[in-house]
Design a protein around this motif. Structure first.
Motif, mmCIF file in Angstrom:
data_model
loop_
_atom_site.group_PDB
_atom_site.id
_atom_site.type_symbol
_atom_site.label_atom_id
_atom_site.label_comp_id
_atom_site.label_asym_id
_atom_site.label_seq_id
_atom_site.Cartn_x
_atom_site.Cartn_y
_atom_site.Cartn_z
ATOM 1 N N GLU A 106 11.451 9.288 -18.658
ATOM 2 C CA GLU A 106 11.337 10.728 -18.414
ATOM 3 C C GLU A 106 10.571 11.432 -19.543
ATOM 4 O OE1 GLU A 106 14.355 14.568 -18.090
ATOM 5 O OE2 GLU A 106 15.097 12.584 -17.499
ATOM 6 N N HIS A 107 10.689 10.943 -20.748
ATOM 7 C CA HIS A 107 10.099 11.599 -21.915
ATOM 8 C C HIS A 107 8.933 10.809 -22.518
ATOM 9 C CE1 HIS A 107 13.219 14.666 -22.013
ATOM 10 N NE2 HIS A 107 14.078 13.713 -21.749
ATOM 11 N N TRP A 108 8.406 9.868 -21.755
ATOM 12 C CA TRP A 108 7.355 8.985 -22.254
ATOM 13 C C TRP A 108 6.173 9.752 -22.851
ATOM 14 C CZ3 TRP A 108 7.487 4.215 -23.690
ATOM 15 C CH2 TRP A 108 6.311 3.504 -23.868
ATOM 16 N N ASP A 109 5.659 10.727 -22.117
ATOM 17 C CA ASP A 109 4.497 11.486 -22.592
ATOM 18 C C ASP A 109 4.806 12.229 -23.894
ATOM 19 O OD1 ASP A 109 2.898 10.604 -20.514
ATOM 20 O OD2 ASP A 109 3.369 12.331 -19.237
ATOM 21 N N GLU A 110 6.001 12.796 -23.977
ATOM 22 C CA GLU A 110 6.391 13.505 -25.189
ATOM 23 C C GLU A 110 6.498 12.550 -26.380
ATOM 24 O OE1 GLU A 110 9.694 16.544 -24.286
ATOM 25 O OE2 GLU A 110 9.597 15.217 -22.524
#
Length: 126
Positions: A106-110
């Protein structure tokens, strides 16, 4: 500013060295995932974990065994073999690992953005 930290929050008697979460051992979680569907031989583990040396894989397996997360079973006979499998304690980590994987997805890009920003700042500091 929040409540001050308790100077005794880390009990000197606490066995923190027993924690199965190792920042320095990047292979432990992957080994546990490899054993999720049942016991595996060392040579089987080497296939998906091709980036790890035999020595480091052995060390990681021993650490997981020491912590009670993995069992090592030697099978006697003409074709002696050793298999590694999850113990009930090791299997109990699968749910929390699923949650952590979902969070990371869910937070990969961040996470990637933060690492890239940090790398830029570190490069500029040098």
């Amino acid at each position: 500013m929040g409540k001050p930290l308790d100077p005794d929050m880390f009990d000197p008697v606490c066995p923190s060295g027993l924690s199965p979460i190792r920042v320095g051992d990047k292979w432990a979680g992957m080994i546990i995932r490899c054993l999720e569907d049942g016991p595996r031989r060392f040579s089987e583990l080497r296939i998906p974990l091709r980036g790890v040396s035999a020595k480091v894989l052995t060390q990681s397996l021993r650490s997981l065994e020491r912590d009670g997360l993995v069992s090592r079973t030697a099978h006697a006979g003409p074709a002696q073999r050793v298999e590694y499998g999850l113990t009930p304690l090791g299997r109990s980590l699968l749910g929390p690992m699923d949650a952590l994987c979902a969070w990371a997805e869910e937070h990969w890009d961040e996470l990637l953005d933060a690492r890239e920003s940090f790398a830029v700042v570190c490069d500029e500091a040098v």
